[in-house]
Design an enzyme around this catalytic site. Structure first.
Site, PDB file in Angstrom:
ATOM      1  CG  HIS B 130      -1.909   0.981   1.406  1.00 55.85           C
ATOM      2  ND1 HIS B 130      -1.634   2.277   1.739  1.00 55.85           N
ATOM      3  CD2 HIS B 130      -3.254   0.893   1.265  1.00 55.85           C
ATOM      4  CE1 HIS B 130      -2.779   2.970   1.807  1.00 55.85           C
ATOM      5  NE2 HIS B 130      -3.774   2.145   1.507  1.00 55.85           N
ATOM      6  CG  ASP B 207       0.583  -2.441   6.024  1.00 53.44           C
ATOM      7  OD1 ASP B 207      -0.381  -2.602   6.803  1.00 53.44           O
ATOM      8  OD2 ASP B 207       0.508  -1.763   4.986  1.00 53.44           O
ATOM      9  CD  GLN B 210      -6.772  -4.521   3.802  1.00 53.08           C
ATOM     10  OE1 GLN B 210      -7.702  -5.298   4.028  1.00 53.08           O
ATOM     11  NE2 GLN B 210      -6.953  -3.248   3.574  1.00 53.08           N
ATOM     12  CE  LYS B 233      -7.392  -0.499   6.163  1.00 55.07           C
ATOM     13  NZ  LYS B 233      -8.237   0.136   5.162  1.00 55.07           N
ATOM     14  CB  CYS B 371      -3.771   3.460  -1.473  1.00 49.13           C
ATOM     15  SG  CYS B 371      -4.932   4.800  -1.175  1.00 49.13           S
TER      16      CYS B 371
END
Lengths: 154, 415
Positions: B130, B207, B210, B233, B371
């Protein structure tokens, strides 16, 4: 009927499938590239403006959604043969219509068949798609080589 | 597949009843919310928790000695411990509240990167990051004269581990890599990536934006040095997120923001910084959001991340099968291991047109570059239409997605 039912009319789908004035104008004396950074729409517009100040030839190429492509295609057919001043006036009218500031049925305008894009005003995320070609036309006529809808209040 | 059997044991009706927004209608059609990778919806319990906090518990934290301040501080710190156990961090000192994943990465860039990365050094990221895990490192590279190196991705959306190992040279000072790709759904085997980096003494940031809502995350098992994720999220509110950092690294890092709460003492001659995690939490934090995030993580744990991952896997498999039957659709991202994301392009219909047409049917998907422009460039496409699933989605909603895609083709006159 929802806003986008009104938007995806046959005339728009037809111009999307078979864009008119597709390509680059030979010997063009105006050129601009337009880009929507957020959605990736990208068009290259070339124009030949004659000594009398009329748009003699206009062509476009690029990648974009149906709204952007149809708007560009119909724009080229609309401004071809018109005086630069008239084309600029249409740029303003189209932008006003797409942002809901101009009601094409009520307010004076030269938009003609371009009125099919009136419904885009109800889809804020798609307004930039419809306006990009017009933004690019304005840039080309004013010799700004690269333009973007970023920062446009639309 | 028989959906009712496939959802084995998961009480979907009860789960859906927890989310008031899921019963709303869009233009007269039931909402089919398939944009969970952008932001997940919030259960009533979390909404109630925010109201409760503002109604009976609110004050500033870590400051006054009065009743409300004690309560607010206690709840805020309880939320931190909930986040700690959600990712199995060894200590609550390693859990820093941020405004979200983006701030978490920027904090590490400033606090670690600007202190330890210099001219000629290298930072390794992957081709499926991202923008939030690209741009901060580019800014650092530009400032320090360091170089960004990129792990390539194959056509399916899987990273090349061999290429990664080849990149791990003596100049590499940090690896920053996604756990799950937001654009493709690829699950990266980050544990292997961490091991390889640690073998040459390089720390790794993961990261997890997700991953945290979809698969069980255990930072100690992964072995990573930093792990970041977002509250919104994970069924919590926006404006809150978590940075996990290994204590020994956090101790060595410089603060990211200066201000109140992050200091031990201040004079005009010298300021001494507060202990972890407060050293990195300058100013009044979003207290309500942090407490609500704790509630959301607790809710997810109650359902069980294993159960969530299983259910979403079934939904993804069912959707992949349904969408694959539509002529003219190409799925972007076909990795062996995927989580909850189905990115696609339709021959003859731009993703934005598809998004607008699906919206008419009440089907909410994301269209665009997500993104992740380098991913779009890699697959030579301007954008994709992305359906992303959560455990509260149903097989009937997947059917609605497929039907809506077929209708979009009909509108465009494509057989």
């Amino acid at each position: 009927m929802t806003a986008s039912n009104q938007l995806y009319q046959e005339v728009i789908l037809d111009h999307n499938r078979k864009p008119r004035n597709w390509g680059t104008v030979d010997g063009a004396n105006h050129r601009a590239e337009g880009h929507n950074p957020l959605c990736g729409d990208h068009i290259v517009l070339t124009l030949s403006v004659g000594s009398g100040g009329t748009v003699d030839a206009v062509g476009f190429e690029g990648d974009g959604c149906a709204i952007c492509k149809a708007s560009a295609s119909m724009m080229t057919t609309a401004v071809k043969g018109r005086a630069v001043g008239e084309a600029e006036a249409m740029v303003q009218q189209f932008r006003d219509m797409a942002t809901g500031k101009l009601d094409p049925e009520r307010d004076a305008n030269q938009l003609g068949r371009l009125k099919v894009f009136a419904g885009v005003k109800d889809l804020p995320s798609r307004v930039k798609c419809a306006i990009l070609p017009w933004h690019t036309l304005h840039a080309a006529l004013n010799n700004d080589a690269v333009t973007s809808t970023e920062g446009d209040g639309a | 597949m028989n959906p009712s059997v496939a959802s084995g044991g998961f009480d979907i009706d009860r789960v859906r009843a927890d989310f008031p927004i899921l019963s709303m209608r869009v233009d007269g059609k039931p909402l089919v919310y398939l944009d969970n990778a952008a932001s997940a919806q919030m259960p009533q319990r979390v909404i109630d928790r925010m109201v409760e906090y503002q109604t009976r518990e609110h004050s500033n934290i870590h400051r006054a000695v009065h009743y409300l301040s004690e309560i607010a501080t206690a709840r805020y710190e309880e939320a931190r411990r909930t986040a700690q156990s959600f990712i199995n961090a060894a200590s609550e000192r390693e859990v820093i509240f941020t405004s979200g994943t983006t701030e978490g990465i920027n904090l590490v860039m400033h606090g670690y990167g600007r202190k330890f990365i210099g001219a000629g050094d290298e930072i390794v990221v992957s081709a499926i990051e991202h923008h939030a895990n690209i741009v901060p490192w580019q800014m650092l590279c530009e400032e320090r004269g360091a170089t960004l190196r990129v792990i390539p991705v194959n056509d399916a959306g899987e990273l090349s581990f061999d290429a990664y190992q080849a990149l791990l040279g003596p100049r590499v000072k940090l690896v920053a890599i996604t756990h799950v790709s937001n654009a493709l759904g690829t699950v990266v085997p980050v544990r292997d990536y961490v091991e390889a980096a640690h073998a040459i003494g390089v720390p790794v940031l993961v990261d997890g934006a997700q991953a945290a809502p979809h698969i069980p995350v255990d930072v100690q098992a992964l072995g990573c040095d930093f792990y970041v994720f977002s509250g919104h999220k994970t069924c919590g509110p926006t404006g809150i997120g978590v940075l996990y950092g290994r204590e020994s690294l956090l101790e060595k890092m410089q603060p990211y923001k200066g201000g109140g709460d992050m200091i031990a003492s201040v004079s005009f001659e010298k300021t001494t910084y507060n202990v972890l995690p407060f050293k990195f939490e300058a100013g009044t934090p979003p207290i309500m959001a942090a407490i609500a995030l704790g509630e959301a993580l607790d809710y997810l744990r109650g359902i069980g991340l294993e159960a969530i991952a299983r259910r979403e896997h079934e939904l993804l498999a069912y959707a992949t099968e349904g969408v694959s039957r539509i002529r003219g659709i190409r799925i972007i991202g076909t990795a062996e291991r995927k989580a909850a994301v189905l990115s696609m392009v339709m021959e003859g219909i731009h993703p934005h047109d598809l998004g607008t047409l699906l919206n008419e049917d009440g089907v909410a998907i994301r269209t665009g570059h997500h993104c992740a422009q380098p991913v779009m460039t890699r697959y030579r496409i301007p954008a994709t239409a992305r359906a992303s699933f959560a455990f509260y989605n149903t097989f009937a909603e997947v059917d609605a997605l497929v039907a809506s895609l077929e209708r979009a083709k009909a509108v465009f006159g494509i057989d």
